[in-house]
Design a protein around this motif. Structure first.
Motif, PDB file in Angstrom:
ATOM      1  N   GLY A 137       0.788  -1.219   0.000  1.00 13.47           N
ATOM      2  CA  GLY A 137       0.000   0.000   0.000  1.00 13.47           C
ATOM      3  C   GLY A 137       0.820   1.268   0.000  1.00 13.47           C
ATOM      4  O   GLY A 137       0.285   2.360   0.169  1.00 13.47           O
ATOM      5  N   ALA A 138       2.119   1.148  -0.206  1.00 14.58           N
ATOM      6  CA  ALA A 138       2.999   2.313  -0.158  1.00 14.58           C
ATOM      7  C   ALA A 138       3.326   2.866  -1.537  1.00 14.58           C
ATOM      8  O   ALA A 138       4.115   3.790  -1.670  1.00 14.58           O
ATOM      9  CB  ALA A 138       4.299   1.956   0.574  1.00 14.58           C
ATOM     10  N   ILE A 226       9.455   8.091   1.807  1.00 19.69           N
ATOM     11  CA  ILE A 226       8.688   8.520   2.979  1.00 19.69           C
ATOM     12  C   ILE A 226       7.303   7.892   2.836  1.00 19.69           C
ATOM     13  O   ILE A 226       6.449   8.381   2.098  1.00 19.69           O
ATOM     14  CB  ILE A 226       8.594  10.056   3.063  1.00 19.69           C
ATOM     15  CG1 ILE A 226       9.987  10.679   3.054  1.00 19.69           C
ATOM     16  CG2 ILE A 226       7.817  10.472   4.315  1.00 19.69           C
ATOM     17  CD1 ILE A 226       9.981  12.197   2.866  1.00 19.69           C
ATOM     18  N   ASP A 227       7.116   6.769   3.509  1.00 16.40           N
ATOM     19  CA  ASP A 227       5.850   6.039   3.441  1.00 16.40           C
ATOM     20  C   ASP A 227       4.878   6.666   4.426  1.00 16.40           C
ATOM     21  O   ASP A 227       5.082   6.618   5.644  1.00 16.40           O
ATOM     22  CB  ASP A 227       6.097   4.566   3.770  1.00 16.40           C
ATOM     23  CG  ASP A 227       4.834   3.714   3.689  1.00 16.40           C
ATOM     24  OD1 ASP A 227       3.766   4.262   3.360  1.00 16.40           O
ATOM     25  OD2 ASP A 227       4.916   2.503   3.952  1.00 16.40           O
ATOM     26  N   THR A 228       3.815   7.241   3.894  1.00  8.15           N
ATOM     27  CA  THR A 228       2.864   7.970   4.740  1.00  8.15           C
ATOM     28  C   THR A 228       2.042   7.042   5.619  1.00  8.15           C
ATOM     29  O   THR A 228       1.448   7.493   6.604  1.00  8.15           O
ATOM     30  CB  THR A 228       1.898   8.793   3.882  1.00  8.15           C
ATOM     31  OG1 THR A 228       1.062   7.897   3.118  1.00  8.15           O
ATOM     32  CG2 THR A 228       2.648   9.734   2.962  1.00  8.15           C
ATOM     33  N   ARG A 344       8.748  14.060  -4.854  1.00  4.17           N
ATOM     34  CA  ARG A 344       7.417  13.910  -5.444  1.00  4.17           C
ATOM     35  C   ARG A 344       6.741  12.695  -4.829  1.00  4.17           C
ATOM     36  O   ARG A 344       7.406  11.812  -4.294  1.00  4.17           O
ATOM     37  CB  ARG A 344       7.505  13.710  -6.956  1.00  4.17           C
ATOM     38  CG  ARG A 344       8.264  12.462  -7.367  1.00  4.17           C
ATOM     39  CD  ARG A 344       8.450  12.344  -8.881  1.00  4.17           C
ATOM     40  NE  ARG A 344       7.243  11.970  -9.574  1.00  4.17           N
ATOM     41  CZ  ARG A 344       6.828  10.708  -9.764  1.00  4.17           C
ATOM     42  NH1 ARG A 344       7.533   9.688  -9.297  1.00  4.17           N
ATOM     43  NH2 ARG A 344       5.728  10.459 -10.424  1.00  4.17           N
ATOM     44  N   MET A 345       5.412  12.664  -4.905  1.00  2.00           N
ATOM     45  CA  MET A 345       4.737  11.411  -4.575  1.00  2.00           C
ATOM     46  C   MET A 345       5.023  10.416  -5.689  1.00  2.00           C
ATOM     47  O   MET A 345       5.328  10.781  -6.821  1.00  2.00           O
ATOM     48  CB  MET A 345       3.240  11.615  -4.414  1.00  2.00           C
ATOM     49  CG  MET A 345       2.529  12.169  -5.643  1.00  2.00           C
ATOM     50  SD  MET A 345       0.805  11.656  -5.754  1.00  2.00           S
ATOM     51  CE  MET A 345       1.011   9.956  -6.363  1.00  2.00           C
ATOM     52  N   THR A 346       4.945   9.137  -5.345  1.00  7.58           N
ATOM     53  CA  THR A 346       5.192   8.096  -6.336  1.00  7.58           C
ATOM     54  C   THR A 346       4.103   7.049  -6.217  1.00  7.58           C
ATOM     55  O   THR A 346       3.529   6.859  -5.145  1.00  7.58           O
ATOM     56  CB  THR A 346       6.586   7.458  -6.148  1.00  7.58           C
ATOM     57  OG1 THR A 346       6.861   6.579  -7.240  1.00  7.58           O
ATOM     58  CG2 THR A 346       6.691   6.681  -4.854  1.00  7.58           C
ATOM     59  N   GLY A 351      -2.627   8.046  -1.363  1.00  9.59           N
ATOM     60  CA  GLY A 351      -1.906   7.444  -0.253  1.00  9.59           C
ATOM     61  C   GLY A 351      -0.563   6.939  -0.741  1.00  9.59           C
ATOM     62  O   GLY A 351      -0.108   7.298  -1.817  1.00  9.59           O
ATOM     63  N   GLY A 352       0.049   6.100   0.076  1.00  6.37           N
ATOM     64  CA  GLY A 352       1.331   5.536  -0.342  1.00  6.37           C
ATOM     65  C   GLY A 352       2.494   6.399   0.080  1.00  6.37           C
ATOM     66  O   GLY A 352       2.507   6.963   1.173  1.00  6.37           O
ATOM     67  N   ALA A 353       3.473   6.519  -0.808  1.00  7.66           N
ATOM     68  CA  ALA A 353       4.757   7.096  -0.426  1.00  7.66           C
ATOM     69  C   ALA A 353       5.160   8.262  -1.310  1.00  7.66           C
ATOM     70  O   ALA A 353       4.711   8.391  -2.453  1.00  7.66           O
ATOM     71  CB  ALA A 353       5.849   6.022  -0.475  1.00  7.66           C
TER      72      ALA A 353
END
Length: 396
Positions: A137-138, A226-228, A344-346, A351-353
């Motif tokens: 889920g990251a 950075i896994d939220t 950046r988000m990936t 959600g995710g990282a």
């Protein structure tokens, strides 16, 4: 599937022995991936630049002689069992009868047999047990890691001679039809084709792949994840809605896919579609260009020069594609404020990282800044780690 106290390859073997009462014949594994840049471009026939990471899913396997397949996972306490000859009736029409986690390996078995034109009564049955250290889920494609490990293992055991691109297509079909997630092929290609210290520049229309040296070590850079902790699912939520918007935009312009749309076409599109569809298309069109620019910049100037492209990618996903969440924005902002080259988000979003390209000596500073920013915002603490570009699927 995580293995915190035991190596995942050992956890897979132990799980196999526990669930099936015997030792496996062997283990195979495939990595998760980080997408350096190029988000939601893959199913639009565009360009992506992912790399495989050191985190892997391992499958322990042994053949059976009764034509049945059993799957076990550290995800679940049970064992799912079906006959190979039953898979064609299950997928895709009756996929909901199978637990979602088991649809990935069983879907690969089904798609592999169909792709190879193999009679499902012919291959030997198999027992499969999975363990992984790819965060779920990251946005690091734990699903493609399962698919890649299953594909290379079954292809070897069943004597099916398909190249890595064909196995990636098998994984995509499994995810699209057996799982029901409308994803592209980037994740599977990265997991199967990964190389150490390199990214895979992939044309998702032709499936031509080029290895692009990243040169992170030589530049003194690390990639920080950075896994939220905010979980997402491609089979639900807004992923399908975004894909539908892309298809509407392509149809309005009379082209096969958004790959065929240039930035200069956007004013004309604005007269044909609503604002939301326009912004979705604008993200994909500009993101394709950013991938091309990133590849060129890496080759000409090295990784220290791609920061602005990463930042622009995040802004586009936040504002035009609207797939970021407050935790991802906080992660990106904190990393940049602490001196990251770019961030950046990936992954698919929601959600995710996030990823940050960081000078080695600033990794701790970025980690501390992100942790503090999450705490100040009242978010649960993120999980922060570095990833290393690594090799693709293989027998262990």
């Amino acid at each position: 599937m995580t293995a915190t106290d035991t190596r995942p390859v050992d956890a897979a073997r132990a799980l196999f022995a526990d669930r099936f009462g015997a030792a496996p014949a062997g283990t195979w594994s495939a990595p998760g991936r980080v997408n350096l840049i190029g988000e939601h471009t893959d199913y639009n026939d565009g360009f992506v630049l992912p790399f495989a990471i050191q985190h892997r899913t391992h499958v322990a396997l042994a053949p059976r002689n009764d034509g049945r397949v059993r799957v076990a996972s550290t995800f679940d306490d049970g064992v799912v069992e079906v006959g190979l000859a039953e898979l064609g009736a299950l997928f895709p029409a009756r996929r909901d009868e199978i637990p979602e986690w088991a649809r990935y390996p069983l879907g690969v078995a089904w798609a592999l047999l169909e792709s190879a034109g193999t009679d499902p009564h012919t291959p030997t049955g198999v027992d499969l047990a999975f363990a992984s250290d790819v965060p779920v889920g990251a946005g690091l494609s734990s699903s493609a890691a399962i698919e890649g490990a299953t594909a290379v293992a079954l292809a070897e055991i069943w004597g099916i001679d398909l190249d890595r691109v064909a196995l990636a297509k098998v994984g995509r079909r499994a995810e699209n039809e057996a799982v029901g997630a409308p994803t592209g092929i980037m994740d599977q290609m990265a997991s199967l084709l990964g190389r150490a210290d390199a990214a895979i520049f992939l044309d998702c229309r032709s499936l031509e792949a080029q290895v692009v040296d990243l040169g992170l070590a030589g530049a003194g850079l690390e990639l920080v994840v950075i896994d939220t902790g905010v979980k997402h699912s491609h089979a639900t939520g807004g992923y399908g809605e975004r894909r539908a918007a892309c298809e509407r935009g392509a149809a309005a312009l009379g082209v096969p896919a958004l790959r065929d749309v240039a930035p200069r076409d956007l004013p004309r599109l604005a007269e044909l579609v609503d604002d939301v569809t326009l912004r979705r298309v604008r993200h994909v069109v500009t993101e394709n260009q950013r991938v091309l620019d990133t590849v060129r910049t890496l080759r000409d100037h090295g990784p220290t020069a791609i920061g602005d492209l990463l930042v622009a990618s995040h802004a586009s996903m936040r504002d035009d594609f609207e797939i970021s969440v407050p935790e991802l924005d906080t992660a990106v902002d904190a990393a940049l404020s602490a001196g990251a080259v770019g961030a950046r988000m990936t992954g698919g979003g929601f959600g995710g990282a996030a990823i940050a390209l960081v000078a080695r000596e600033k990794v701790q500073e970025v980690t501390d800044a992100a942790t503090a920013a999450f705490d100040a915002a009242g978010f649960a603490a993120p999980t922060i780690f570095t990833v290393t570009p690594s090799a693709g699927a293989a027998r262990d």
